[in-house]
Structures are given as C-alpha cells and as structure tokens.
Scaffold this motif. Structure first.
Motif, PDB file in Angstrom:
ATOM      1  N   LEU A  78      24.548 -24.662 -47.217  1.00  0.00           N
ATOM      2  CA  LEU A  78      23.643 -23.662 -47.762  1.00  0.00           C
ATOM      3  C   LEU A  78      22.280 -24.258 -48.093  1.00  0.00           C
ATOM      4  O   LEU A  78      21.244 -23.646 -47.860  1.00  0.00           O
ATOM      5  CB  LEU A  78      24.249 -23.010 -49.007  1.00  0.00           C
ATOM      6  N   THR A  79      22.270 -25.453 -48.628  1.00  0.00           N
ATOM      7  CA  THR A  79      21.011 -26.125 -48.939  1.00  0.00           C
ATOM      8  C   THR A  79      20.223 -26.414 -47.675  1.00  0.00           C
ATOM      9  O   THR A  79      19.010 -26.225 -47.627  1.00  0.00           O
ATOM     10  CB  THR A  79      21.276 -27.436 -49.712  1.00  0.00           C
ATOM     11  N   ALA A  80      20.897 -26.858 -46.627  1.00  0.00           N
ATOM     12  CA  ALA A  80      20.220 -27.144 -45.357  1.00  0.00           C
ATOM     13  C   ALA A  80      19.627 -25.880 -44.773  1.00  0.00           C
ATOM     14  O   ALA A  80      18.494 -25.874 -44.286  1.00  0.00           O
ATOM     15  CB  ALA A  80      21.191 -27.787 -44.373  1.00  0.00           C
ATOM     16  N   CYS A  81      20.366 -24.774 -44.820  1.00  0.00           N
ATOM     17  CA  CYS A  81      19.864 -23.510 -44.285  1.00  0.00           C
ATOM     18  C   CYS A  81      18.689 -23.006 -45.103  1.00  0.00           C
ATOM     19  O   CYS A  81      17.708 -22.516 -44.568  1.00  0.00           O
ATOM     20  CB  CYS A  81      20.961 -22.461 -44.252  1.00  0.00           C
ATOM     21  N   ALA A  82      18.786 -23.091 -46.410  1.00  0.00           N
ATOM     22  CA  ALA A  82      17.713 -22.605 -47.275  1.00  0.00           C
ATOM     23  C   ALA A  82      16.458 -23.444 -47.103  1.00  0.00           C
ATOM     24  O   ALA A  82      15.357 -22.944 -47.249  1.00  0.00           O
ATOM     25  CB  ALA A  82      18.156 -22.629 -48.730  1.00  0.00           C
ATOM     26  N   GLY A  83      16.593 -24.695 -46.769  1.00  0.00           N
ATOM     27  CA  GLY A  83      15.457 -25.586 -46.620  1.00  0.00           C
ATOM     28  C   GLY A  83      14.712 -25.425 -45.318  1.00  0.00           C
ATOM     29  O   GLY A  83      13.757 -26.119 -45.071  1.00  0.00           O
ATOM     30  N   SER A  84      15.140 -24.512 -44.449  1.00  0.00           N
ATOM     31  CA  SER A  84      14.516 -24.388 -43.140  1.00  0.00           C
ATOM     32  C   SER A  84      13.254 -23.547 -43.178  1.00  0.00           C
ATOM     33  O   SER A  84      12.544 -23.458 -42.199  1.00  0.00           O
ATOM     34  CB  SER A  84      15.514 -23.807 -42.125  1.00  0.00           C
ATOM     35  N   GLY A  85      12.953 -22.914 -44.299  1.00  0.00           N
ATOM     36  CA  GLY A  85      11.738 -22.123 -44.412  1.00  0.00           C
ATOM     37  C   GLY A  85      10.542 -23.008 -44.720  1.00  0.00           C
ATOM     38  O   GLY A  85      10.677 -24.178 -45.075  1.00  0.00           O
ATOM     39  N   ILE A  86       9.358 -22.436 -44.552  1.00  0.00           N
ATOM     40  CA  ILE A  86       8.126 -23.173 -44.848  1.00  0.00           C
ATOM     41  C   ILE A  86       7.151 -22.273 -45.586  1.00  0.00           C
ATOM     42  O   ILE A  86       7.205 -21.052 -45.459  1.00  0.00           O
ATOM     43  CB  ILE A  86       7.451 -23.722 -43.573  1.00  0.00           C
ATOM     44  N   THR A  87       6.269 -22.891 -46.338  1.00  0.00           N
ATOM     45  CA  THR A  87       5.194 -22.175 -47.021  1.00  0.00           C
ATOM     46  C   THR A  87       3.910 -22.966 -46.821  1.00  0.00           C
ATOM     47  O   THR A  87       3.891 -24.180 -47.028  1.00  0.00           O
ATOM     48  CB  THR A  87       5.494 -22.025 -48.528  1.00  0.00           C
ATOM     49  N   GLN A  88       2.863 -22.263 -46.394  1.00  0.00           N
ATOM     50  CA  GLN A  88       1.557 -22.889 -46.208  1.00  0.00           C
ATOM     51  C   GLN A  88       0.485 -21.999 -46.827  1.00  0.00           C
ATOM     52  O   GLN A  88       0.669 -20.789 -46.954  1.00  0.00           O
ATOM     53  CB  GLN A  88       1.244 -23.073 -44.718  1.00  0.00           C
ATOM     54  N   THR A  89      -0.633 -22.615 -47.165  1.00  0.00           N
ATOM     55  CA  THR A  89      -1.762 -21.889 -47.738  1.00  0.00           C
ATOM     56  C   THR A  89      -3.013 -22.177 -46.931  1.00  0.00           C
ATOM     57  O   THR A  89      -3.236 -23.306 -46.494  1.00  0.00           O
ATOM     58  CB  THR A  89      -1.985 -22.308 -49.209  1.00  0.00           C
ATOM     59  N   SER A  90      -3.816 -21.134 -46.715  1.00  0.00           N
ATOM     60  CA  SER A  90      -5.069 -21.262 -45.979  1.00  0.00           C
ATOM     61  C   SER A  90      -6.136 -20.448 -46.695  1.00  0.00           C
ATOM     62  O   SER A  90      -5.841 -19.396 -47.272  1.00  0.00           O
ATOM     63  CB  SER A  90      -4.883 -20.750 -44.545  1.00  0.00           C
ATOM     64  N   LYS A  91      -7.364 -20.935 -46.649  1.00  0.00           N
ATOM     65  CA  LYS A  91      -8.468 -20.219 -47.297  1.00  0.00           C
ATOM     66  C   LYS A  91      -9.403 -19.645 -46.239  1.00  0.00           C
ATOM     67  O   LYS A  91      -9.641 -20.258 -45.207  1.00  0.00           O
ATOM     68  CB  LYS A  91      -9.245 -21.146 -48.218  1.00  0.00           C
ATOM     69  N   THR A  92      -9.917 -18.461 -46.553  1.00  0.00           N
ATOM     70  CA  THR A  92     -10.977 -17.865 -45.748  1.00  0.00           C
ATOM     71  C   THR A  92     -12.225 -17.858 -46.630  1.00  0.00           C
ATOM     72  O   THR A  92     -12.219 -18.437 -47.718  1.00  0.00           O
ATOM     73  CB  THR A  92     -10.606 -16.429 -45.319  1.00  0.00           C
ATOM     74  N   ALA A  93     -13.264 -17.172 -46.207  1.00  0.00           N
ATOM     75  CA  ALA A  93     -14.489 -17.133 -47.006  1.00  0.00           C
ATOM     76  C   ALA A  93     -14.264 -16.510 -48.387  1.00  0.00           C
ATOM     77  O   ALA A  93     -14.835 -16.967 -49.379  1.00  0.00           O
ATOM     78  CB  ALA A  93     -15.576 -16.363 -46.265  1.00  0.00           C
ATOM     79  N   HIS A  94     -13.409 -15.472 -48.455  1.00  0.00           N
ATOM     80  CA  HIS A  94     -13.234 -14.751 -49.717  1.00  0.00           C
ATOM     81  C   HIS A  94     -11.811 -14.720 -50.249  1.00  0.00           C
ATOM     82  O   HIS A  94     -11.574 -14.198 -51.341  1.00  0.00           O
ATOM     83  CB  HIS A  94     -13.727 -13.306 -49.560  1.00  0.00           C
ATOM     84  N   TYR A  95     -10.844 -15.244 -49.489  1.00  0.00           N
ATOM     85  CA  TYR A  95      -9.443 -15.101 -49.871  1.00  0.00           C
ATOM     86  C   TYR A  95      -8.671 -16.403 -49.741  1.00  0.00           C
ATOM     87  O   TYR A  95      -9.014 -17.270 -48.936  1.00  0.00           O
ATOM     88  CB  TYR A  95      -8.737 -14.049 -49.005  1.00  0.00           C
ATOM     89  N   THR A  96      -7.611 -16.489 -50.513  1.00  0.00           N
ATOM     90  CA  THR A  96      -6.592 -17.508 -50.329  1.00  0.00           C
ATOM     91  C   THR A  96      -5.360 -16.772 -49.821  1.00  0.00           C
ATOM     92  O   THR A  96      -4.925 -15.792 -50.435  1.00  0.00           O
ATOM     93  CB  THR A  96      -6.272 -18.243 -51.639  1.00  0.00           C
ATOM     94  N   VAL A  97      -4.841 -17.226 -48.695  1.00  0.00           N
ATOM     95  CA  VAL A  97      -3.700 -16.567 -48.066  1.00  0.00           C
ATOM     96  C   VAL A  97      -2.544 -17.553 -48.026  1.00  0.00           C
ATOM     97  O   VAL A  97      -2.689 -18.668 -47.532  1.00  0.00           O
ATOM     98  CB  VAL A  97      -4.040 -16.087 -46.635  1.00  0.00           C
ATOM     99  N   GLN A  98      -1.420 -17.132 -48.568  1.00  0.00           N
ATOM    100  CA  GLN A  98      -0.212 -17.958 -48.527  1.00  0.00           C
ATOM    101  C   GLN A  98       0.788 -17.284 -47.583  1.00  0.00           C
ATOM    102  O   GLN A  98       1.055 -16.089 -47.713  1.00  0.00           O
ATOM    103  CB  GLN A  98       0.391 -18.097 -49.914  1.00  0.00           C
ATOM    104  N   LEU A  99       1.306 -18.065 -46.648  1.00  0.00           N
ATOM    105  CA  LEU A  99       2.292 -17.584 -45.688  1.00  0.00           C
ATOM    106  C   LEU A  99       3.602 -18.317 -45.932  1.00  0.00           C
ATOM    107  O   LEU A  99       3.637 -19.550 -45.931  1.00  0.00           O
ATOM    108  CB  LEU A  99       1.815 -17.849 -44.260  1.00  0.00           C
ATOM    109  N   ALA A 100       4.667 -17.568 -46.152  1.00  0.00           N
ATOM    110  CA  ALA A 100       6.000 -18.147 -46.322  1.00  0.00           C
ATOM    111  C   ALA A 100       6.898 -17.561 -45.242  1.00  0.00           C
ATOM    112  O   ALA A 100       7.058 -16.347 -45.147  1.00  0.00           O
ATOM    113  CB  ALA A 100       6.561 -17.827 -47.702  1.00  0.00           C
ATOM    114  N   LEU A 101       7.453 -18.440 -44.401  1.00  0.00           N
ATOM    115  CA  LEU A 101       8.386 -18.036 -43.350  1.00  0.00           C
ATOM    116  C   LEU A 101       9.789 -18.457 -43.741  1.00  0.00           C
ATOM    117  O   LEU A 101       9.990 -19.557 -44.254  1.00  0.00           O
ATOM    118  CB  LEU A 101       8.029 -18.706 -42.023  1.00  0.00           C
TER     119      LEU A 101
END
Length: 132
Positions: A19-42
């Motif tokens: 279960l830990t191995a499966c749960a650890g397969s996701g990722i989260t990244q953050t990127s900035k644009t001119a006016h926003y901070t966007v966080q993507l979690a897959l």
C-alpha cells in the motif's frame, strides 16, 4: 499460537509495504506564471486513467476562481499529444481532471492553461512517465 501471530504480522507488513509503494507513485509539482502559482498533483505517472488535482492561487496566496483550467499533455520529443482535458472546479481555486494523460514511457510536458476573465496563462510541468 505464536506461529499464527507471526504469519499474521508478516502478512500485515507485506500489505502495508504494498500500500505504501502504491500510494507513493503519485507526484506533486508547483509552477509559477506571471500572476499565479499552480500546483499539479497526479495520482500516478503510468498508463490508464489518472486523476489530476490542480490548485491555483494568486500572488497573495488566495484561491483563484478561473473561467477554465485545461490540462494539455504533450510528448515533445515524439511529437505526440494526449487529448486536452478541462478540469472541473471542486472548491475555490481547486480543480480536478480525469483522463488518460500518457500513452508512452518517457518525458511528457503537461501544460496547464488557466483562463481568468479572458486572460490566459500557462503553467508548465515536466513528468517522467512509467508503465505502471
């Protein structure tokens, strides 16, 4: 009796590890644009249907209510693109998209287009996909 307990404990340890191995397969990244901070979690980087959670905040850290948030996955090295997916709002500043974002192992770019009041900005994320 102790043998039954030992077997049960080993089974629980194996299940926890899986279960830990499966749960650890996701990722989260953050990127900035001119006016926003966007966080993507897959929830994963493999093939099949995936869930993407997107959080958009302004420069003050406040949630952004966008007219539209679109995920556009591309594999630039192979000239491939997956269908664009419109993310649905779940809470102010939070959006969710489901789809098959990846069709090949390798480096993909997910462009997240944020449209607010007719102005569009793009946050870019680089994802290394796997088979799982």
């Amino acid at each position: 009796m102790w043998r039954t307990c030992a077997i049960w404990l080993i089974a629980v340890a194996i299940l926890f590890a899986l279960l830990t191995a499966c749960a650890g397969s996701g990722i989260t990244q953050t990127s900035k644009t001119a006016h926003y901070t966007v966080q993507l979690a897959l929830d994963g980087t493999g093939f099949g249907e995936r869930t993407a959670m997107i959080m958009v905040t302004d420069t003050a850290g406040q949630p952004v209510v966008a007219n539209e948030v679109v995920l556009a996955p591309v594999m630039e090295s192979m000239g491939m693109a997956a269908p664009e997916t419109i993310a649905q709002p779940t809470d102010p500043g939070d959006y969710q998209a489901k789809g098959e974002f990846f069709s090949m192992i390798g480096e993909w770019r997910i462009n997240v287009r944020v449209n607010v009041g007719g102005n569009e900005e793009v946050a870019r994320f680089t994802i290394q996909t796997t088979q799982q």
